[in-house]
Write a protein that holds these residues in place. Structure first.
Motif, mmCIF file in Angstrom:
data_model
loop_
_atom_site.group_PDB
_atom_site.id
_atom_site.type_symbol
_atom_site.label_atom_id
_atom_site.label_comp_id
_atom_site.label_asym_id
_atom_site.label_seq_id
_atom_site.Cartn_x
_atom_site.Cartn_y
_atom_site.Cartn_z
ATOM 1 N N THR A 144 0.823 -1.207 0.000
ATOM 2 C CA THR A 144 0.000 0.000 0.000
ATOM 3 C C THR A 144 0.855 1.253 0.000
ATOM 4 O O THR A 144 0.582 2.207 -0.737
ATOM 5 C CB THR A 144 -0.947 -0.001 1.218
ATOM 6 N N LEU A 145 1.896 1.250 0.801
ATOM 7 C CA LEU A 145 2.766 2.428 0.888
ATOM 8 C C LEU A 145 3.511 2.661 -0.424
ATOM 9 O O LEU A 145 3.721 3.803 -0.825
ATOM 10 C CB LEU A 145 3.749 2.249 2.045
ATOM 11 N N SER A 146 3.863 1.594 -1.095
ATOM 12 C CA SER A 146 4.511 1.727 -2.395
ATOM 13 C C SER A 146 3.561 2.387 -3.392
ATOM 14 O O SER A 146 3.968 3.263 -4.166
ATOM 15 C CB SER A 146 4.939 0.350 -2.896
ATOM 16 N N ASP A 147 2.305 1.989 -3.370
ATOM 17 C CA ASP A 147 1.305 2.611 -4.241
ATOM 18 C C ASP A 147 1.165 4.101 -3.924
ATOM 19 O O ASP A 147 1.082 4.933 -4.829
ATOM 20 C CB ASP A 147 -0.053 1.920 -4.094
ATOM 21 N N VAL A 148 1.138 4.438 -2.656
ATOM 22 C CA VAL A 148 1.012 5.837 -2.227
ATOM 23 C C VAL A 148 2.207 6.654 -2.709
ATOM 24 O O VAL A 148 2.062 7.811 -3.097
ATOM 25 C CB VAL A 148 0.875 5.924 -0.690
ATOM 26 N N SER A 149 3.376 6.050 -2.713
ATOM 27 C CA SER A 149 4.592 6.793 -3.064
ATOM 28 C C SER A 149 4.596 7.285 -4.510
ATOM 29 O O SER A 149 5.357 8.185 -4.855
ATOM 30 C CB SER A 149 5.840 5.948 -2.800
ATOM 31 N N TYR A 150 3.730 6.707 -5.346
ATOM 32 C CA TYR A 150 3.660 7.128 -6.751
ATOM 33 C C TYR A 150 2.524 8.109 -7.027
ATOM 34 O O TYR A 150 2.297 8.480 -8.173
ATOM 35 C CB TYR A 150 3.515 5.897 -7.663
ATOM 36 N N ASP A 151 1.828 8.529 -5.992
ATOM 37 C CA ASP A 151 0.732 9.482 -6.166
ATOM 38 C C ASP A 151 1.294 10.826 -6.634
ATOM 39 O O ASP A 151 2.202 11.374 -6.009
ATOM 40 C CB ASP A 151 -0.015 9.658 -4.837
ATOM 41 N N PRO A 152 0.782 11.366 -7.736
ATOM 42 C CA PRO A 152 1.321 12.631 -8.260
ATOM 43 C C PRO A 152 1.082 13.832 -7.344
ATOM 44 O O PRO A 152 1.764 14.847 -7.462
ATOM 45 C CB PRO A 152 0.595 12.813 -9.594
ATOM 46 N N ASN A 153 0.139 13.724 -6.417
ATOM 47 C CA ASN A 153 -0.154 14.821 -5.494
ATOM 48 C C ASN A 153 0.644 14.750 -4.203
ATOM 49 O O ASN A 153 0.450 15.566 -3.310
ATOM 50 C CB ASN A 153 -1.651 14.842 -5.166
ATOM 51 N N LEU A 154 1.527 13.788 -4.104
ATOM 52 C CA LEU A 154 2.322 13.590 -2.900
ATOM 53 C C LEU A 154 3.349 14.710 -2.750
ATOM 54 O O LEU A 154 4.170 14.919 -3.652
ATOM 55 C CB LEU A 154 3.037 12.232 -2.967
#
Length: 90
Positions: free
Chosen positions: A58-68
């Protein structure tokens, strides 16, 4: 390392995830995912490795969020590195 040391690693990751969850510059969808990850890591019914593996995905998926935000991305990659140290045989 012993199981207690890996548990301390998990606890440290939870503290860092709480920082992200409380950061006002982080978008709500990311905060929601981070809160879910914290819940997974706190679930004492599962083995440490299973908690870490689930959180890693899940955290890996979050790390690719363009709004991060950039500073949050750096913290997430640090947490990912710590979770990756937890072996499957503990």
């Amino acid at each position: 390392m012993s199981a207690d040391e890996y548990k301390k690693t998990i606890d440290q990751c939870i503290v860092e995830l709480e920082i992200i969850a409380n950061d006002t510059s982080v978008p709500r969808n990311i905060k929601r995912s981070v809160t879910e990850i914290m819940d997974v890591l706190k679930d004492e019914k599962q083995e440490l490795f299973l908690r870490a593996a689930s959180a890693l995905k899940t955290l890996s998926d979050v790390s690719y969020d363009p709004n991060l935000p950039m500073h949050t991305g750096t913290l997430i990659w640090s947490i990912l590195g710590k979770l990756e140290t937890i072996p499957p045989d503990i």
